[in-house]
Design an enzyme around this catalytic site. Structure first.
Site, PDB file in Angstrom:
ATOM      1  N   GLU A 120       0.883  -1.122   0.032  1.00 48.49           N
ATOM      2  CA  GLU A 120      -0.016  -0.058   0.215  1.00 48.49           C
ATOM      3  C   GLU A 120       0.763   1.261   0.011  1.00 48.49           C
ATOM      4  OE1 GLU A 120      -3.112   0.457  -0.582  1.00 48.49           O
ATOM      5  OE2 GLU A 120      -3.878   0.877   1.370  1.00 48.49           O
ATOM      6  N   THR A 168      -5.478   9.450  -2.866  1.00 45.45           N
ATOM      7  CA  THR A 168      -4.944   9.519  -1.452  1.00 45.45           C
ATOM      8  C   THR A 168      -4.145  10.469  -1.247  1.00 45.45           C
ATOM      9  OG1 THR A 168      -5.533   7.187  -1.575  1.00 45.45           O
ATOM     10  CG2 THR A 168      -4.325   7.862   0.214  1.00 45.45           C
TER      11      THR A 168
HETATM   12  N1  HSE Z   1      -6.695   6.140   6.076  1.00 49.36           N
HETATM   13  C1  HSE Z   1      -6.416   6.458   4.754  1.00 49.36           C
HETATM   14  C2  HSE Z   1      -6.751   8.087   4.262  1.00 49.36           C
HETATM   15  C3  HSE Z   1      -7.078   5.576   4.051  1.00 49.36           C
HETATM   16  O1  HSE Z   1      -7.851   8.365   4.535  1.00 49.36           O
HETATM   17  O2  HSE Z   1      -5.826   8.586   3.812  1.00 49.36           O
HETATM   18  C4  HSE Z   1      -6.760   6.028   2.449  1.00 49.36           C
HETATM   19  O3  HSE Z   1      -5.990   4.926   2.051  1.00 49.36           O
END
Ligand code: HSE
Length: 293
Positions: A120, A168
Site C-alpha cells: 500500500e 489518496t
Molecule cells: N486512512 C487513509 C486515508 C485511507 O484516509 O488517507 C486511504 O488509503
C-alpha cells in the site's frame, strides 16, 4: 494455481482516521497466482488501464517482493482505483493471501496485514493498515501501532461512488496539521461511540459516532455535491454518512429496509449536482477468501 477474492473496504468511518476500517461484501478484486521464476502482473477489469503492470510500480509486485514469492499474478479489478474503497488494498491483501498459500509459507492473516501494508505504501506514500486489515480479517477493524482489534459486525450500508477521482496523496495533503483540543475530545467521544455501536451491531450508535470535525470537512470540499448527497442520505434513513477512506466515495450506514431508499437518494443528489455515480447496496462482509485450484 491459487485464486483469492479480496473485498473492497472503507477506512476512517469519519471519527477513526487511519484507525477504523470495515470490509464490504461487494465489490471485490479477484487475484490469481501461479509460480514463476520472475514476477509478472496482468491487470483487467474496472479502471485497469490506470494500474501499472510493472512489478516495481504495482502494490502487488511489492507484496511478491516482500514475501520472496515470484509469480505470474492476474488481477481482475472489481474495486475502482482512486475510489476511496480500498482498491489497492484489495489487490495487496488478496495477493498476500494467495502468494502465502502458493508457496505454503504459513503466515497468519494478521502477519500478512503488515506485508500488504508495505505494498500500500507504494501507492499512498505511507504504510497504513486501515484498509488491508479489514480486507484480510473481515468485519470492522481497529488498527493501532500496537495491535489490531477485529469485530464481526454485521450492518447494512451503501457505498456511493461518483465518477470522479481523488488520489489518496491529494486527500492527505488537505488534512490540517493541527487540531484544537475541543475537536480532539469530540472525535474521541465519537470514535468510542462508533466502536461500541459496531460491537452491538447498532446502526444508530455507529451513525452517531461517525461525525468528525477535523479531517472530513477538509476532504468533503474535494467532492462535488458532498453536502447535498449526505443530507439526502440522512433524510432517506441513513444513520450516518461520511467520506469513505480518502474519497470520493461516500459511506452511508443504514438499516436493511432503508438501504434501497438511501442508495436512490444518494444517486439522485449526485445527479442533481451534475455528477454521475453508482451505488453499492451492501453490508459489512468477510475478509479475503482463498480458492485453491
Ligand atoms: N486512512 C487513509 C486515508 C485511507 O484516509 O488517507 C486511504 O488509503
Amino acid at each position: 494455481m491459487h485464486t483469492v477474492r479480496a473485498p473492497a473496504t472503507s477506512a476512517n468511518l469519519g471519527s477513526g482516521f487511519d484507525v477504523f476500517g470495515l470490509a464490504l461484501e461487494t465489490p471485490a478484486d479477484v487475484i490469481t497466482v501461479e509460480k514463476a521464476t520472475e514476477t509478472t502482473i496482468t491487470v483487467t477489469g474496472v479502471g485497469s488501464r490506470y494500474i501499472p503492470e510493472d512489478p516495481n510500480a504495482n502494490t502487488v509486485g511489492a507484496v511478491a517482493e516482500a514475501l520472496d514469492t515470484p509469480a505470474h499474478i492476474r488481477i481482475d479489478k472489481g474495486v475502482r482505483p482512486s475510489s476511496g474503497l480500498g482498491s489497492s488494498a484489495a489487490s495487496a491483501a488478496g495477493a498476500a493471501l494467495a502468494l502465502d498459500a502458493l508457496y505454503d509459507l504459513g503466515h497468519s492473516r494478521r502477519e500478512l496485514v503488515s506485508v500488504a501494508a508495505e505494498g500500500e505504501a507504494l501507492v499512498s506514500g505511507e504504510a497504513h493498515s486501515d484498509n488491508v486489515a479489514p480486507a484480510l480479517l473481515g468485519g470492522f477493524t481497529i488498527v493501532t501501532d500496537e495491535c489490531i482489534t477485529q469485530v464481526d459486525a454485521r450492518l447494512s450500508l451503501v457505498a456511493c461512488l461518483p465518477e470522479t477521482v481523488v488520489s489518496t496523496r491529494d486527500a492527505r495533503g488537505v488534512i490540517p496539521e493541527q487540531a484544537r483540543l475541543k475537536e480532539v475530545t469530540e472525535t474521541v467521544g465519537n470514535a468510542a461511540t462508533l466502536a461500541v455501536g459496531m460491537a452491538r451491531n447498532d446502526p444508530d450508535l455507529v451513525g452517531q459516532g461517525m461525525d468528525d470535525p477535523i479531517v472530513t470537512p477538509a476532504r468533503a470540499a474535494l467532492i462535488d455535491g458532498y453536502d447535498d448527497v449526505r443530507a439526502a442520505a440522512l433524510e432517506a434513513g441513513a444513520t450516518g454518512v461520511t467520506v469513505s477512506g480518502a474519497g470520493p466515495a461516500l459511506l452511508a450506514i443504514c438499516r436493511e429496509p432503508d438501504r434501497r431508499d438511501v442508495a436512490c437518494a444518494m444517486l439522485e443528489a449526485f445527479a442533481d449536482a451534475g455528477v454521475e455515480s453508482r451505488a453499492y447496496q451492501t453490508q459489512i462482509g468477510a475478509g479475503a477468501q482463498l480458492y485453491e485450484g
